[in-house]
Design an enzyme around this catalytic site. Structure first.
Site, PDB file in Angstrom:
ATOM      1  N   LEU A 102      -6.698   4.633   1.723  1.00  0.00           N
ATOM      2  CA  LEU A 102      -5.495   5.438   1.501  1.00  0.00           C
ATOM      3  C   LEU A 102      -4.524   5.279   2.673  1.00  0.00           C
ATOM      4  O   LEU A 102      -4.928   5.242   3.829  1.00  0.00           O
ATOM      5  CB  LEU A 102      -5.857   6.920   1.370  1.00  0.00           C
ATOM      6  CG  LEU A 102      -6.748   7.337   0.199  1.00  0.00           C
ATOM      7  CD1 LEU A 102      -6.907   8.853   0.185  1.00  0.00           C
ATOM      8  CD2 LEU A 102      -6.197   6.843  -1.129  1.00  0.00           C
ATOM      9  N   ARG A 132       0.821  -1.230   0.000  1.00  0.00           N
ATOM     10  CA  ARG A 132       0.000   0.000   0.000  1.00  0.00           C
ATOM     11  C   ARG A 132       0.848   1.272   0.000  1.00  0.00           C
ATOM     12  O   ARG A 132       0.598   2.211  -0.760  1.00  0.00           O
ATOM     13  CB  ARG A 132      -0.921  -0.004   1.221  1.00  0.00           C
ATOM     14  CG  ARG A 132      -1.877   1.183   1.274  1.00  0.00           C
ATOM     15  CD  ARG A 132      -2.808   1.115   2.478  1.00  0.00           C
ATOM     16  NE  ARG A 132      -3.462  -0.170   2.607  1.00  0.00           N
ATOM     17  CZ  ARG A 132      -4.491  -0.578   1.854  1.00  0.00           C
ATOM     18  NH1 ARG A 132      -4.963   0.208   0.918  1.00  0.00           N
ATOM     19  NH2 ARG A 132      -5.018  -1.761   2.038  1.00  0.00           N
ATOM     20  N   ASN A 161     -14.323  12.441  -0.386  1.00  0.00           N
ATOM     21  CA  ASN A 161     -14.867  11.145  -0.798  1.00  0.00           C
ATOM     22  C   ASN A 161     -16.383  11.238  -0.811  1.00  0.00           C
ATOM     23  O   ASN A 161     -16.973  12.029  -0.085  1.00  0.00           O
ATOM     24  CB  ASN A 161     -14.441  10.047   0.188  1.00  0.00           C
ATOM     25  CG  ASN A 161     -14.936   8.676  -0.223  1.00  0.00           C
ATOM     26  OD1 ASN A 161     -14.897   8.314  -1.410  1.00  0.00           O
ATOM     27  ND2 ASN A 161     -15.415   7.894   0.740  1.00  0.00           N
ATOM     28  N   HIS A 205     -19.751   8.683  -0.335  1.00  0.00           N
ATOM     29  CA  HIS A 205     -20.115   7.348   0.145  1.00  0.00           C
ATOM     30  C   HIS A 205     -21.634   7.205   0.083  1.00  0.00           C
ATOM     31  O   HIS A 205     -22.360   8.130   0.461  1.00  0.00           O
ATOM     32  CB  HIS A 205     -19.605   7.158   1.579  1.00  0.00           C
ATOM     33  CG  HIS A 205     -19.877   5.786   2.098  1.00  0.00           C
ATOM     34  ND1 HIS A 205     -19.137   4.680   1.720  1.00  0.00           N
ATOM     35  CD2 HIS A 205     -20.840   5.330   2.930  1.00  0.00           C
ATOM     36  CE1 HIS A 205     -19.624   3.609   2.309  1.00  0.00           C
ATOM     37  NE2 HIS A 205     -20.655   3.966   3.048  1.00  0.00           N
TER      38      HIS A 205
HETATM   39  C1  GAR Z   1     -20.773   5.227  -5.717  1.00  0.00           C
HETATM   40  O1  GAR Z   1     -22.044   4.809  -5.284  1.00  0.00           O
HETATM   41  C2  GAR Z   1     -19.931   5.706  -4.541  1.00  0.00           C
HETATM   42  O2  GAR Z   1     -20.676   6.386  -3.582  1.00  0.00           O
HETATM   43  C3  GAR Z   1     -19.404   4.397  -4.019  1.00  0.00           C
HETATM   44  O3  GAR Z   1     -19.067   3.670  -5.159  1.00  0.00           O
HETATM   45  C4  GAR Z   1     -19.948   4.042  -6.224  1.00  0.00           C
HETATM   46  C5  GAR Z   1     -19.108   4.429  -7.420  1.00  0.00           C
HETATM   47  O4  GAR Z   1     -19.922   4.673  -8.530  1.00  0.00           O
HETATM   48  N1  GAR Z   1     -18.276   4.589  -3.149  1.00  0.00           N
HETATM   49  C6  GAR Z   1     -18.070   3.891  -2.045  1.00  0.00           C
HETATM   50  O5  GAR Z   1     -18.776   2.966  -1.691  1.00  0.00           O
HETATM   51  C7  GAR Z   1     -16.850   4.322  -1.226  1.00  0.00           C
HETATM   52  N2  GAR Z   1     -16.841   3.726   0.050  1.00  0.00           N
HETATM   53  P1  GAR Z   1     -19.334   5.412  -9.797  1.00  0.00           P
HETATM   54  O6  GAR Z   1     -18.055   4.652 -10.186  1.00  0.00           O
HETATM   55  O7  GAR Z   1     -20.395   5.281 -10.833  1.00  0.00           O
HETATM   56  O8  GAR Z   1     -19.059   6.843  -9.399  1.00  0.00           O
END
Ligand code: GAR
Length: 199
Positions: A92, A64, A106, A108
């Site tokens: 990260l 990482r 970010n 979520h």
């Molecule tokens: C989104 O729903 C985002 O909120 C989630 O991944 C998806 C990406 O969609 N992120 C997480 O779960 C982070 N913990 P996308 O590639 O179409 O933007």
């Protein structure tokens, strides 16, 4: 103009929503670099089509800290001021967070602190909550942690599936991520403990 670096691992719909707002001038910044840890990510292909500078280092099997040092290097080479995680499915390292301290966002798909981690929409459905949503937050060393900028609530319907619920949450994600980016770029906030306060 501030330069955004977008980090993604998959579909890239949040990236694309941000990109459309930048290209139309609604969001006053530049996308200086799009990075993926997955060569096959559709979002990376889309970023290339749109003509953005792109990079990819497959993360599988890499340490990482060493991996993140390479990503930091690429972001610095492209003069990136702010880092936006957009479906970047990697934790990260502390080194990464400290290089861009207070300048990593970010999104979520839940109302944090509920349902951090993977499959947040599935977690919400199985827990039986009546309202879920999405959160834009600053990134710190912990998972889906860090001070919250914006949230949007989405009702859970009796006949929801993970797909239907995710699709309705995604509409709100696309809206609030650009709104949060516009806000931080204006610099009209201060952080008190965990609270992000408009100034
Ligand atoms: C989104 O729903 C985002 O909120 C989630 O991944 C998806 C990406 O969609 N992120 C997480 O779960 C982070 N913990 P996308 O590639 O179409 O933007």
């Amino acid at each position: 103009m501030k330069r955004l670096g977008i980090l993604l691992s998959g579909r890239g719909s949040n990236f694309e929503a941000i990109a459309q707002n930048v290209l139309s001038g609604r969001l006053q910044c530049e996308i200086g670099f799009v990075f993926s840890n997955k060569p096959e990510a559709p979002g990376l292909a889309r970023a290339r089509e749109l003509g953005f500078a792109c990079g990819c280092i497959p993360s599988a099997g890499l340490d990482r800290t060493a991996f993140d040092l390479q990503v930091i290097d690429l972001l610095k080479q492209h003069g990136i001021d702010w880092v936006c995680l957009a479906g970047y499915m990697r934790f990260l390292s502390g080194g990464f967070v400290s290089q861009f301290q207070g300048r990593i966002l970010n999104i979520h798909p839940s109302l944090l602190p509920a349902f951090p981690g993977l499959d947040a929409q599935h977690q919400a459905l199985t827990h039986g909550v009546k309202v879920t949503g999405c959160t834009v937050h600053f990134v710190d060393e912990n998972l889906d942690s860090g001070p919250i900028l914006l949230q949007a609530a989405v009702p859970v319907l009796d006949d929801d599936t993970v797909e239907r619920l995710s699709a309705r949450i995604l509409l709100e994600e696309h809206r609030i991520y650009s709104e949060a980016i516009a806000w931080v770029l204006q610099g009209n906030y201060r952080i008190e403990g965990r609270r992000v306060i408009r100034t």
